[in-house]
Design a protein around this motif. Structure first.
Motif, PDB file in Angstrom:
ATOM      1  N   VAL A 258       0.858  -1.186   0.000  1.00  0.00           N
ATOM      2  CA  VAL A 258       0.000   0.000   0.000  1.00  0.00           C
ATOM      3  C   VAL A 258       0.894   1.235   0.000  1.00  0.00           C
ATOM      4  CG1 VAL A 258      -1.765   1.280   1.263  1.00  0.00           C
ATOM      5  CG2 VAL A 258      -1.800  -1.223   1.254  1.00  0.00           C
ATOM      6  N   VAL A 259       0.795   2.026  -1.070  1.00  0.00           N
ATOM      7  CA  VAL A 259       1.664   3.197  -1.224  1.00  0.00           C
ATOM      8  C   VAL A 259       0.814   4.462  -1.155  1.00  0.00           C
ATOM      9  CG1 VAL A 259       3.492   4.231  -2.602  1.00  0.00           C
ATOM     10  CG2 VAL A 259       2.997   1.780  -2.848  1.00  0.00           C
ATOM     11  N   ASP A 260       0.996   5.240  -0.110  1.00  0.00           N
ATOM     12  CA  ASP A 260       0.260   6.508   0.026  1.00  0.00           C
ATOM     13  C   ASP A 260       1.003   7.371   1.045  1.00  0.00           C
ATOM     14  OD1 ASP A 260      -3.105   7.183  -0.573  1.00  0.00           O
ATOM     15  OD2 ASP A 260      -1.855   8.549   0.612  1.00  0.00           O
ATOM     16  N   ASP A 261       1.069   8.681   0.764  1.00  0.00           N
ATOM     17  CA  ASP A 261       1.773   9.550   1.715  1.00  0.00           C
ATOM     18  C   ASP A 261       0.927   9.821   2.959  1.00  0.00           C
ATOM     19  OD1 ASP A 261       0.092  10.971  -0.026  1.00  0.00           O
ATOM     20  OD2 ASP A 261       1.094  12.869   0.405  1.00  0.00           O
ATOM     21  N   ALA A 262      -0.375   9.589   2.880  1.00  0.00           N
ATOM     22  CA  ALA A 262      -1.233   9.824   4.053  1.00  0.00           C
ATOM     23  C   ALA A 262      -1.343   8.550   4.883  1.00  0.00           C
ATOM     24  CB  ALA A 262      -2.620  10.281   3.611  1.00  0.00           C
ATOM     25  N   LYS A 263      -0.904   8.653   6.120  1.00  0.00           N
ATOM     26  CA  LYS A 263      -0.922   7.474   6.990  1.00  0.00           C
ATOM     27  C   LYS A 263      -2.345   6.931   7.162  1.00  0.00           C
ATOM     28  CE  LYS A 263       1.171   5.317  10.804  1.00  0.00           C
ATOM     29  NZ  LYS A 263       0.834   5.238  12.212  1.00  0.00           N
ATOM     30  N   VAL A 264      -3.327   7.852   7.303  1.00  0.00           N
ATOM     31  CA  VAL A 264      -4.712   7.391   7.499  1.00  0.00           C
ATOM     32  C   VAL A 264      -5.181   6.510   6.354  1.00  0.00           C
ATOM     33  CG1 VAL A 264      -5.625   9.178   9.033  1.00  0.00           C
ATOM     34  CG2 VAL A 264      -5.601   9.580   6.566  1.00  0.00           C
ATOM     35  N   VAL A 265      -4.749   6.859   5.138  1.00  0.00           N
ATOM     36  CA  VAL A 265      -5.145   6.052   3.981  1.00  0.00           C
ATOM     37  C   VAL A 265      -4.462   4.687   4.043  1.00  0.00           C
ATOM     38  CG1 VAL A 265      -5.127   5.879   1.465  1.00  0.00           C
ATOM     39  CG2 VAL A 265      -5.561   8.083   2.552  1.00  0.00           C
ATOM     40  N   ARG A 266      -3.157   4.687   4.359  1.00  0.00           N
ATOM     41  CA  ARG A 266      -2.443   3.398   4.455  1.00  0.00           C
ATOM     42  C   ARG A 266      -3.108   2.503   5.502  1.00  0.00           C
ATOM     43  NH1 ARG A 266       2.192   6.717   4.677  1.00  0.00           N
ATOM     44  NH2 ARG A 266       2.819   5.964   6.733  1.00  0.00           N
ATOM     45  N   VAL A 267      -3.501   3.118   6.618  1.00  0.00           N
ATOM     46  CA  VAL A 267      -4.119   2.333   7.689  1.00  0.00           C
ATOM     47  C   VAL A 267      -5.481   1.790   7.254  1.00  0.00           C
ATOM     48  CG1 VAL A 267      -5.127   2.450  10.002  1.00  0.00           C
ATOM     49  CG2 VAL A 267      -2.863   3.441   9.563  1.00  0.00           C
ATOM     50  N   SER A 268      -6.324   2.659   6.655  1.00  0.00           N
ATOM     51  CA  SER A 268      -7.680   2.183   6.343  1.00  0.00           C
ATOM     52  C   SER A 268      -7.668   1.192   5.178  1.00  0.00           C
ATOM     53  CB  SER A 268      -8.628   3.350   6.075  1.00  0.00           C
ATOM     54  OG  SER A 268      -8.228   4.052   4.930  1.00  0.00           O
ATOM     55  N   LEU A 269      -6.859   1.456   4.159  1.00  0.00           N
ATOM     56  CA  LEU A 269      -6.729   0.487   3.062  1.00  0.00           C
ATOM     57  C   LEU A 269      -6.145  -0.832   3.576  1.00  0.00           C
ATOM     58  CD1 LEU A 269      -5.262   2.099  -0.206  1.00  0.00           C
ATOM     59  CD2 LEU A 269      -7.177   0.517  -0.014  1.00  0.00           C
ATOM     60  N   GLY A 270      -5.116  -0.688   4.403  1.00  0.00           N
ATOM     61  CA  GLY A 270      -4.456  -1.869   4.960  1.00  0.00           C
ATOM     62  C   GLY A 270      -5.413  -2.721   5.770  1.00  0.00           C
ATOM     63  N   LYS A 271      -6.270  -2.049   6.511  1.00  0.00           N
ATOM     64  CA  LYS A 271      -7.238  -2.754   7.353  1.00  0.00           C
ATOM     65  C   LYS A 271      -8.206  -3.594   6.511  1.00  0.00           C
ATOM     66  CE  LYS A 271      -9.847  -1.135  11.313  1.00  0.00           C
ATOM     67  NZ  LYS A 271     -10.300   0.120  11.952  1.00  0.00           N
TER      68      LYS A 271
END
Ligand SMILES: C[S@@+](CC[C@H](N)C(=O)[O-])C[C@H]1O[C@@H](n2cnc3c(N)ncnc32)[C@H](O)[C@@H]1O
Ligand SMILES: [Mg+2]
Lengths: 281, 127
Positions: B7-20
């Motif tokens: 998961v590649v994104d500069d926004a941590k919230v996006v990495r967390v929610s996509l990752g979840k």
């Protein structure tokens, strides 16, 4: 607000008579949760009162609104994908190999098309595999719900809707982007479709769609499950009346054909069945 | 195919929610906050099967990463690259597809859209 026994029975009978949908007692909560918003929207004094209003004038615009609330409109582009792959790999090649292929149109009916995603997915599939499909393939999209049919006619979908089930390659090929993050089908695609309101549980449906007949392919997906078995049989027999022998019927994943008077052969595509009509009438 | 997803994104919230979401579907998650870190991750885990890729990021953006990735012979067609971006214009989509992206998700994403797109790519959810 909850429903009395009497009101539930009246509502059940109204829905069954007008849409074929059979709401079981254990789905009482479904009636309540879907109808309470209408009670509030129209400022009606109670759910009981709503039932009375609907039952006393069963053809009013309000009655239509209630039916619409109770039917599940959920749909998506290329739903379950296998029917469209089967069109691509089996059905269209067979139709094109027929002796009359270059003179006659291919006619397809999407019989509970909801907001049109199914019918447009058929059109995209045809354009992808048949040169000249925009002239030769005619698709009729019908549904019980007038607002759903209007929506399909407009061919404008939200950013969310165009991402459900649709490959990005199809989006960029067949849609144009409107300003407000919505997307509209191209004229070429739109030109292959016509639209009508039609109720599958009424014999009138045959007359409504007959001038388009005989169909080579019918999609009747994810609506049979809402009907009881006798109703399902009748619906299948009505559909069979407007199909040519040898035509194909696609039902929803898990829905089987149960016609009385028509004979069907299951064709398996990736372990999922669709149906060839052997004889009818 | 491995169960590994980057998961590649500069926004941590996006990495967390996509990752979840992806973790729930049974994938093993790797993260990167820009294209340069993503290239490093690919070097350490060349068997990553899917990359969910933001476009706008500092250091190296998603598009430049995509081009650099596809230029490597062993990554010319795999892993699958799914753009997940606020770039929702048709020209961006065409550019990403020409650059070797396989799918494109316009933010905001939802679990249903992600699952549909995986199905389109013929990727089975591990769980
Ligand atoms: C869940 S949607 C299915 C849409 C599409 N066929 C699909 O598979 O995605 C069910 C549709 O059936 C329609 N419907 C319900 N009862 C009907 C009837 N008696 N005649 C025609 N359409 C009906 C509803 O209005 C709704 O749009
Ligand atoms: Mg970003």
């Amino acid at each position: 607000m909850s429903l009395s026994e009497r009101a539930f029975t009246n509502m059940h009978d109204f829905l069954k008579k007008n849409s074929g949908i059979s709401v079981q007692k254990d789905k009482m909560y479904l009636l309540e949760s879907r109808l309470n918003p209408l009670v509030r929207k129209h400022g009606i004094s109670s759910l009981e009162k709503l039932v009375d209003m609907v039952c006393s004038d069963q053809t009013s615009a309000f009655a239509h609104e209630v039916i619409d609330c109770m039917t599940t409109n959920e749909t998506l582009f290329f739903r379950d994908s296998y029917p469209f792959n089967a069109l691509r790999e089996i059905v269209f090649p067979e139709l094109m190999a027929m002796p009359s292929a270059n003179i006659r149109n291919i006619k397809i009916w999407s019989a509970a098309s909801s907001r049109g995603q199914e019918a447009y997915s058929i059109a995209m599939t045809a354009l992808d595999v048949l040169p000249g499909a925009d002239k030769q393939v005619k698709i009729l999209a019908t549904d019980l719900s007038p607002p759903a049919v209007e929506y399909a006619k407009g061919g404008i979908y939200s950013q969310f809707e165009v991402q459900r089930g649709m490959p990005i390659q199809e989006l960029v090929k067949h849609f144009k982007q409107l300003g407000d993050s919505s997307w509209q089908v191209n004229d070429k695609l739109r030109g292959m479709l016509s639209f009508n309101v039609a109720n599958l549980i009424s014999d009138n449906v045959i007359h409504t769609v007959r001038h388009h007949s005989e169909f080579d392919v019918v999609f009747c997906r994810n609506v049979l499950i809402y009907f009881e078995v006798e109703e399902r049989r009748k619906v299948i027999d009505r559909i069979a009346k407007v199909m040519r022998p040898g035509a194909y019927l696609f039902t929803g994943n898990g829905e089987r054909v149960e016609g009385e008077n028509s004979k069907w052969e299951a064709v398996n595509y990736n372990k999922r069945p669709f149906w060839k009509m052997l004889s009818a009438r | 195919m491995s169960n590994k997803i980057l998961v590649v994104d500069d926004a941590k919230v996006v990495r967390v929610s996509l990752g979840k979401i992806m973790k729930k579907l049974g994938f093993e998650i790797f993260e990167a906050e820009d294209g340069a870190v993503a290239l490093e991750q690919m070097k350490s885990h060349p068997d990553i099967a899917i990359i969910m890729l933001d476009w706008n990021m500092p250091v190296m953006n998603g598009y430049d990463f995509l081009v650099a990735l596809r230029a490597q012979p062993k990554h010319a067609t795999l892993p699958y690259v799914v753009m997940v971006t606020t770039e929702t214009g048709m020209p961006s989509m065409l550019k990403a597809l020409a650059g070797g992206a396989n799918e494109y998700i316009m933010k905001p994403f939802s679990e249903s859209i992600i699952r549909d797109k995986l199905e389109i790519l013929g990727i089975e959810e591990p769980r």
